[in-house]
Design a protein around this motif. Structure first.
Motif, short mmCIF file in Angstrom:
data_model
loop_
_atom_site.label_atom_id
_atom_site.label_comp_id
_atom_site.label_asym_id
_atom_site.label_seq_id
_atom_site.Cartn_x
_atom_site.Cartn_y
_atom_site.Cartn_z
N UNK A 1 -2.53 -5.08 4.01
CA UNK A 1 -2.61 -3.74 4.95
C UNK A 1 -1.16 -3.34 5.17
N UNK A 2 -0.24 -4.27 5.25
CA UNK A 2 1.14 -3.48 5.53
C UNK A 2 1.87 -2.96 4.40
N UNK A 3 1.23 -3.25 3.04
CA UNK A 3 1.79 -2.44 2.04
C UNK A 3 1.51 -1.23 1.73
N UNK A 4 0.34 -0.68 2.77
CA UNK A 4 -0.04 0.87 2.62
C UNK A 4 0.49 1.46 3.61
N UNK A 5 1.62 0.86 4.28
CA UNK A 5 1.99 1.46 5.55
C UNK A 5 3.23 2.15 5.04
N UNK A 6 4.04 2.99 5.97
CA UNK A 6 5.15 3.59 5.30
C UNK A 6 6.28 3.02 4.77
N UNK A 7 6.46 1.86 5.11
CA UNK A 7 7.47 0.90 4.59
C UNK A 7 6.97 -0.04 3.34
N UNK A 8 5.45 0.24 3.23
CA UNK A 8 5.15 -0.69 2.26
C UNK A 8 5.64 -0.67 0.92
N UNK B 1 8.87 -0.34 0.24
CA UNK B 1 10.02 -0.92 0.48
C UNK B 1 9.85 -2.63 0.45
N UNK B 2 8.63 -2.75 1.21
CA UNK B 2 8.19 -4.18 1.35
C UNK B 2 8.29 -4.77 0.03
N UNK B 3 7.51 -4.04 -0.72
CA UNK B 3 6.97 -4.68 -2.18
C UNK B 3 8.28 -4.80 -2.86
N UNK B 4 9.25 -4.04 -2.87
CA UNK B 4 10.55 -4.07 -3.94
C UNK B 4 11.44 -5.36 -3.14
N UNK B 5 11.37 -5.31 -2.07
CA UNK B 5 12.27 -6.41 -1.41
C UNK B 5 11.61 -7.85 -1.61
N UNK B 6 10.36 -7.84 -1.48
CA UNK B 6 9.45 -9.11 -1.82
C UNK B 6 9.86 -9.56 -3.20
N UNK B 7 9.73 -8.68 -4.29
CA UNK B 7 10.01 -8.86 -5.74
C UNK B 7 11.44 -9.27 -5.80
N UNK B 8 12.34 -8.81 -4.93
CA UNK B 8 13.61 -9.37 -5.24
C UNK B 8 14.00 -10.60 -4.58
N UNK C 1 14.54 0.29 5.57
CA UNK C 1 14.74 -1.21 4.78
C UNK C 1 14.91 -2.25 5.80
N UNK C 2 15.44 -1.72 7.04
CA UNK C 2 15.68 -2.80 7.97
C UNK C 2 13.93 -3.07 8.69
N UNK C 3 13.34 -2.20 8.79
CA UNK C 3 11.89 -2.34 9.06
C UNK C 3 11.39 -3.32 7.93
N UNK D 1 12.16 -6.98 8.25
CA UNK D 1 11.77 -7.46 9.59
C UNK D 1 10.51 -7.81 9.34
N UNK D 2 9.32 -7.16 8.86
CA UNK D 2 8.10 -7.43 8.55
C UNK D 2 8.31 -9.13 7.57
N UNK D 3 8.94 -8.80 6.45
CA UNK D 3 9.28 -10.45 5.85
C UNK D 3 9.52 -11.45 6.74
N UNK D 4 10.50 -11.27 7.54
CA UNK D 4 11.04 -12.12 8.48
C UNK D 4 10.00 -12.56 9.67
#
Length: 306
Positions: A3-10, A12-19, A46-48, A51-54
């Motif tokens: 669900x977080x992937x569809x939020x505002x920072x979703x 970016x979360x996907x990009x960071x996860x792939x990195x 990006x900071x948000x 934070x999600x991944x951490x």
């Protein structure tokens, strides 16, 4: 979590996860400013995302002051869930033997407890599978250790992610003869050769070295029929299929050739530029599970499922 992937920072979360999938414990990660420049998103976003991944336990980071931030712990299975990639695509030989059926079944069972879906394609010819891997059609391919080492020696941008041990790919190759009295390749013979099969081609050329023979190119699956119809005199073939199909054809073992042992071991090959998939495969595919399932399928203890 998705669900977080569809939020505002979703995104970016996907990009960071792939990195992060390309990182390992102890690696330094980029700074927020570097991610800001690379991804084109605001610093706060990006900071948000970090934070999600951490907070989800996907990664644990350690700041070392002016020298940067490093990965202290990483859970690839959790990181994978944030990549937005729903399935992994692999390719292996056509499952015409119990060993291949067992291997395919083992792969599926090994990843069954993880969130990612595994999808396998069955493609004849190791060289074809490698080409499609490099084109991005597959995330990984199953080939023999010999074929993998040859691809690496040729400078192809691939690497071996997992090894499964001797006789995990096939029991052995043998040489088939149209004339049952023959024991080895002789001058004047016509020999079947499949240029798309790295193993079959390598073994055939090795056996024919120094012989005055004619190499006739043909698809691997036509070799048995061509021998039975006396179109060719001999050809290299997989012993497993001969035994399982109870083919009435003369053959000789070539197992005493130590150089051919590597053709019996299955390995998983990945593209060098796809470090993330290499990491997740090492997490999801347990060699002991694959081999145990393979043994049970070969012994008819369980039914193949792939």
């Amino acid at each position: 979590m998705k669900d977080k992937l569809y939020q505002k920072s979703g995104v970016v979360i996907m990009h960071l996860a792939r990195m992060f999938m390309t990182k390992k414990k102890g690696d330094r990660i980029e700074t927020v400013s570097e991610y800001e420049h690379e991804l084109g998103y605001a610093r706060g976003t990006i900071q948000n995302a970090l934070s999600v991944l951490k907070n989800e336990g996907a990664v644990t980071l350690e700041s070392r002051g002016h020298v940067g931030t490093y990965v202290r712990e990483i859970d690839y299975k959790l990181v994978w869930m944030f990549t937005g990639i729903d399935f992994i695509m692999g390719a292996m030989p056509l499952p015409y033997s119990k060993l291949y059926e067992g291997f395919a079944t083992g792969l599926y069972k090994s990843v069954a407890t993880h969130s990612a879906d595994l999808n396998m394609a069955y493609v004849r010819g190791a060289s074809v599978r490698i080409q499609m891997l490099l084109k991005g059609a597959y995330d990984f391919v199953v080939i023999s250790r010999l074929a993998a080492k040859q691809a690496i020696a040729e400078g192809l941008e691939v690497e071996i992610a997992l090894y499964f041990g001797e006789k995990s790919y096939l029991s052995e190759h043998v040489i088939l003869f149209a004339d049952g009295t023959k024991k080895q390749i002789e001058d004047g013979m016509t020999i079947g050769l499949d240029p798309k099969s790295i193993d079959q081609s390598y073994i055939t050329k090795a056996l024919c070295e120094g012989k005055q023979v004619k190499l006739l190119e043909m698809p691997y699956n036509q070799i048995v029929h061509s021998i039975q119809s006396h179109k060719i005199d001999a050809g290299v073939w997989n012993l497993d299929e001969i035994k399982e199909k109870e083919l009435q054809i003369s053959y000789q073992s070539i197992a005493n050739h130590t150089a051919f042992v590597e053709t019996s071991e299955a390995v998983i090959l990945t593209a060098k530029n796809n470090k993330g998939i290499t990491n997740i495969l090492k997490e999801m595919i347990q060699t002991d599970i694959v081999l145990d399932v393979q043994r049970k399928v070969v012994a008819y203890d369980i039914d193949p499922s792939y």
